[in-house]
Design a protein around this motif. Structure first.
Motif, mmCIF file in Angstrom:
data_model
loop_
_atom_site.group_PDB
_atom_site.id
_atom_site.type_symbol
_atom_site.label_atom_id
_atom_site.label_comp_id
_atom_site.label_asym_id
_atom_site.label_seq_id
_atom_site.Cartn_x
_atom_site.Cartn_y
_atom_site.Cartn_z
ATOM 1 N N PHE A 134 2.309 111.381 73.045
ATOM 2 C CA PHE A 134 1.313 110.997 72.260
ATOM 3 C C PHE A 134 1.605 109.670 71.408
ATOM 4 O O PHE A 134 0.941 108.862 71.046
ATOM 5 C CB PHE A 134 0.841 112.468 71.142
ATOM 6 N N MET A 135 2.756 109.980 70.722
ATOM 7 C CA MET A 135 3.455 108.632 69.899
ATOM 8 C C MET A 135 3.375 107.400 70.906
ATOM 9 O O MET A 135 2.705 106.420 70.250
ATOM 10 C CB MET A 135 4.677 108.840 69.279
ATOM 11 N N MET A 136 3.706 107.546 71.977
ATOM 12 C CA MET A 136 4.089 106.290 72.734
ATOM 13 C C MET A 136 2.348 105.817 73.153
ATOM 14 O O MET A 136 2.363 104.625 73.262
ATOM 15 C CB MET A 136 4.505 106.670 74.131
ATOM 16 N N ALA A 137 1.515 106.807 73.375
ATOM 17 C CA ALA A 137 0.143 106.545 73.694
ATOM 18 C C ALA A 137 -0.472 105.838 72.517
ATOM 19 O O ALA A 137 -1.084 104.675 72.715
ATOM 20 C CB ALA A 137 -0.709 107.665 73.876
ATOM 21 N N GLU A 138 -0.226 106.018 71.120
ATOM 22 C CA GLU A 138 -0.726 105.449 69.941
ATOM 23 C C GLU A 138 -0.162 104.125 69.836
ATOM 24 O O GLU A 138 -0.748 102.977 69.437
ATOM 25 C CB GLU A 138 -0.659 106.162 68.805
ATOM 26 N N TYR A 139 1.288 104.065 69.968
ATOM 27 C CA TYR A 139 2.049 102.703 70.112
ATOM 28 C C TYR A 139 1.273 101.733 71.441
ATOM 29 O O TYR A 139 1.027 100.670 70.926
ATOM 30 C CB TYR A 139 3.399 102.774 70.405
ATOM 31 N N GLY A 140 1.144 102.373 72.333
ATOM 32 C CA GLY A 140 0.752 101.520 73.509
ATOM 33 C C GLY A 140 -0.690 100.964 73.228
ATOM 34 O O GLY A 140 -0.899 99.893 73.770
ATOM 35 N N ALA A 141 -1.680 101.630 72.802
ATOM 36 C CA ALA A 141 -2.878 101.290 72.394
ATOM 37 C C ALA A 141 -2.985 100.038 71.435
ATOM 38 O O ALA A 141 -3.716 99.091 71.436
ATOM 39 C CB ALA A 141 -3.762 102.515 72.046
ATOM 40 N N ALA A 142 -2.103 100.409 70.226
ATOM 41 C CA ALA A 142 -2.400 99.421 69.315
ATOM 42 C C ALA A 142 -1.725 97.969 69.661
ATOM 43 O O ALA A 142 -2.011 97.016 69.110
ATOM 44 C CB ALA A 142 -1.423 100.098 68.099
ATOM 45 N N TYR A 143 -0.715 98.256 70.474
ATOM 46 C CA TYR A 143 0.115 96.654 70.801
ATOM 47 C C TYR A 143 -0.124 96.369 72.158
ATOM 48 O O TYR A 143 0.874 95.854 72.716
ATOM 49 C CB TYR A 143 1.661 97.157 70.475
ATOM 50 N N LYS A 144 -1.083 96.897 72.721
ATOM 51 C CA LYS A 144 -1.185 96.504 74.212
ATOM 52 C C LYS A 144 -1.384 94.901 74.550
ATOM 53 O O LYS A 144 -1.114 94.581 75.635
ATOM 54 C CB LYS A 144 -2.626 97.147 74.574
ATOM 55 N N GLN A 145 -1.437 93.988 73.431
ATOM 56 C CA GLN A 145 -1.358 92.523 73.845
ATOM 57 C C GLN A 145 -0.184 91.988 73.807
ATOM 58 O O GLN A 145 0.185 90.859 74.163
ATOM 59 C CB GLN A 145 -2.499 91.860 72.920
ATOM 60 N N GLU A 146 0.836 92.735 72.963
ATOM 61 C CA GLU A 146 1.953 92.205 72.841
ATOM 62 C C GLU A 146 3.097 92.178 74.264
ATOM 63 O O GLU A 146 3.052 93.353 74.878
ATOM 64 C CB GLU A 146 2.871 93.368 71.688
ATOM 65 N N LYS A 147 3.577 91.223 74.259
ATOM 66 C CA LYS A 147 4.701 91.251 75.400
ATOM 67 C C LYS A 147 6.064 91.725 75.246
ATOM 68 O O LYS A 147 6.923 91.915 76.134
ATOM 69 C CB LYS A 147 4.707 89.546 75.750
ATOM 70 N N GLY A 148 6.393 91.856 73.881
ATOM 71 C CA GLY A 148 7.707 92.112 73.523
ATOM 72 C C GLY A 148 8.057 93.723 73.727
ATOM 73 O O GLY A 148 9.298 94.223 73.577
ATOM 74 N N GLY A 149 7.315 94.401 74.261
ATOM 75 C CA GLY A 149 7.474 95.999 74.495
ATOM 76 C C GLY A 149 7.755 96.556 73.280
ATOM 77 O O GLY A 149 7.410 96.632 72.345
ATOM 78 N N ILE A 150 8.763 97.565 73.512
ATOM 79 C CA ILE A 150 9.170 98.506 72.421
ATOM 80 C C ILE A 150 9.842 97.838 71.058
ATOM 81 O O ILE A 150 9.807 98.241 70.211
ATOM 82 C CB ILE A 150 10.381 99.600 72.820
ATOM 83 N N TYR A 151 10.237 96.322 71.379
ATOM 84 C CA TYR A 151 10.768 95.590 70.309
ATOM 85 C C TYR A 151 9.497 95.274 69.301
ATOM 86 O O TYR A 151 9.775 95.423 68.040
ATOM 87 C CB TYR A 151 11.402 94.238 70.725
ATOM 88 N N SER A 152 8.514 94.785 69.859
ATOM 89 C CA SER A 152 7.224 94.524 69.137
ATOM 90 C C SER A 152 6.587 95.743 68.436
ATOM 91 O O SER A 152 6.315 95.503 67.032
ATOM 92 C CB SER A 152 6.029 93.968 70.141
ATOM 93 N N TRP A 153 6.688 96.777 69.092
ATOM 94 C CA TRP A 153 6.089 98.198 68.467
ATOM 95 C C TRP A 153 7.220 98.468 67.028
ATOM 96 O O TRP A 153 6.457 98.673 66.040
ATOM 97 C CB TRP A 153 6.417 99.493 69.427
ATOM 98 N N MET A 154 8.340 98.331 67.216
ATOM 99 C CA MET A 154 9.101 98.714 66.121
ATOM 100 C C MET A 154 9.332 97.550 64.863
ATOM 101 O O MET A 154 9.406 97.757 63.846
ATOM 102 C CB MET A 154 10.618 98.930 66.410
ATOM 103 N N GLU A 155 9.419 96.157 65.680
ATOM 104 C CA GLU A 155 9.383 95.331 64.713
ATOM 105 C C GLU A 155 8.160 95.222 63.720
ATOM 106 O O GLU A 155 8.509 94.835 62.546
ATOM 107 C CB GLU A 155 9.445 93.765 65.448
#
Length: 498
Positions: A56-77
């Motif tokens: 569920f956490m990954m789903a929220e991250y994925g939806a918020a950062y769907k335009q980011e190309k940096g993957g998990i780095y962008s999520w945490m940064e």
């Protein structure tokens, strides 16, 4: 194409995608070998306290950062900060280096089964070298070959993945259906009898997993079996009616996968007796899948009336089928994972962190960085392969190293989640955790579960068996990678200041 027309994932196709990303056939024979029926409760705990809240956490991250190309780095940064994000991402990348060490050394077991119908890797004793040393040499040659082919930009090999994936899916049907037929033909008699009721689902038949410490350390295996769900985070915006479909899809997947694992482990008891087969000296975590499935072929053929010789031949052909399926699946995965995590690490993080040559692309591949990666993996392979130990301990060491290395980065993502929720500047088009308190509780549960599982997994060999080398390898590896990441970032910061 409009966003609406791209939203093609229905509930069924979403569940199917999550299932194929997460479900690993080899997890079940390994679990039965290590814990017997006692593995089942741990897999259910893993689903409830890790898989569901984490997905569920990954789903929220994925939806918020769907335009980011940096993957998990962008999520945490964007949630916590660049240094935290870099250390977490570097450890995630490093876990794939450990995975390469593991798979390049163990891929010869399925190949041996595919060709000979049995694991003959323990017979490699030429020129006075031990089998583990030969496996190390073969692993080095494999890394050189795969790196060379991948740098040519040949992506046709990826077609192997789908063939292997389909074959492995068929193995699940063979296991469940075969076990069910054996149970009926044997009048409901289990090869691994359940004599003590719930006690058999709590205590392992494996002497190495008798203590409380070793039993709890098995939770790392259970968590590892649910790995791969961070890839699912990017599917939110491709799902029809995501608000309802996605949480339902993840919940159904968690139920199906955990029941699938539990049922698979349970069905193994219909055709394999732990003491008779799995306690034998040649059995280890690398070849147990083939031994279990070969045994299914022998028992099934025997139950259907075949003579002992014919039953053994059928068993050997089942082992060949399993070997070929696993070899194809691992080969396909290897050709993807030798460049994909590296490319994401270099493209996602600030360019100034790396030497200029690292970001140079040839055939759309970071060729120079891939050669550097190959050298690092080869050094790690040679350290493990020539560091002593028999084949069984060697394979167990590789599995422990992989499990710990690949689950620690999950902690970085789950620990960053409350920071992500608190930042109003981040647009959150899709939310399952409606309140910050709920998000914080979920984050604490997931982070603590992964932390404790890894802690027990790291200290158990040292405390319980006096094997401090295993403790050093499984715990020291991630610590070393974290230190390297910290020093790389420190160097980057001092460059930026100048």
């Amino acid at each position: 194409m409009s966003t609406d027309s791209k939203k093609q994932l229905t509930l069924f196709s979403l569940v199917l995608m999550i299932f194929t990303s997460v479900y690993g056939f080899a997890n079940m024979p390994r679990a039965f070998f290590l814990m017997g029926y006692a593995a089942i409760p741990w897999y259910l705990i893993g689903a409830l306290f890790f898989f569901l809240p984490y997905a569920f956490m990954m789903a929220e991250y994925g939806a918020a950062y769907k335009q980011e190309k940096g993957g998990i780095y962008s999520w945490m940064e964007r949630s916590v900060g660049p240094k935290y994000a870099f250390i977490g991402t570097f450890m995630w990348y490093a876990s794939y280096l450990v995975w390469q060490v593991n798979v390049s050394s163990t891929i010869w077991v399925p190949l041996s089964n595919a060709i000979f119908g049995a694991d003959l890797t323990h017979n490699l004793t030429y020129f006075g070298l031990k089998p583990t040393m030969w496996l190390g040499i073969l692993a080095v040659l494999w890394i050189i070959l795969v790196t060379f082919i991948s740098t040519q930009g040949l992506d046709k090999i990826k077609q192997v993945t789908s063939v292997g994936g389909l074959a492995v899916m068929l193995l699940n049907v063979v296991l469940l259906l075969g076990g069910f037929i054996v149970l009926i033909l044997n009048g409901g008699q289990f090869a691994q009898p359940i004599l003590n009721g719930l006690h058999d689902f709590a205590v392992s038949p494996n002497p190495a997993y008798q203590s409380g410490l070793s039993t709890v350390s098995f939770l790392t295996y259970a968590i590892f079996a649910y790995g791969g769900i961070e890839a699912v985070g990017g599917l939110v915006d491709q799902t029809k009616n995501a608000e309802k479909t996605f949480p339902l899809g993840v919940t159904i997947s968690a139920i199906v996968i955990s029941i699938g694992y539990a049922l698979g482990i349970f069905m193994m008891g219909t055709f394999i007796n732990w003491q008779e087969i799995l306690s034998l000296p040649g059995v280890n975590t690398a070849n147990v899948t083939y031994i279990v499935m070969e045994n299914l072929g022998v028992v099934l053929a025997g139950s259907l009336g075949a003579n002992p010789q014919a039953a053994l031949t059928i068993g050997m052909w089942v082992a060949r089928l399993v070997g070929l399926s696993m070899f194809l699946a691992l080969t396909g995965a290897f050709f993807t994972l030798i460049y994909s995590p590296l490319k994401q690490l270099i493209e996602g993080t600030p360019k100034a962190l790396w030497p200029k040559k690292f970001s140079e692309l040839k055939n759309n591949m970071p060729v120079y960085a891939m050669y550097v990666q190959a050298v690092i993996v080869i050094i790690l392979i040679l350290i493990v392969a020539f560091g002593g130990d028999n084949a069984s301990a060697f394979f167990n060491k590789l599995v422990i190293m992989t499990n710990v290395a690949m689950t620690i980065p999950y902690m970085f993502l789950s620990a960053a989640f409350p920071f992500f929720k608190k930042k109003d500047s981040i647009q959150k088009p899709f939310e399952i955790y409606k309140s910050y308190t709920l998000a914080l509780i979920a984050s604490i549960i997931v982070t603590v579960v992964i932390g404790f599982a890894n802690l027990f997994s790291i200290i158990e060999p040292g405390l319980a068996k006096g094997n401090w080398l295993d403790t050093l390898l499984s715990g020291g590896g991630p610590l070393l990678f974290a230190l390297i990441a910290f020093l790389l970032y420190k160097n980057y910061e001092s460059k930026q200041t100048k």
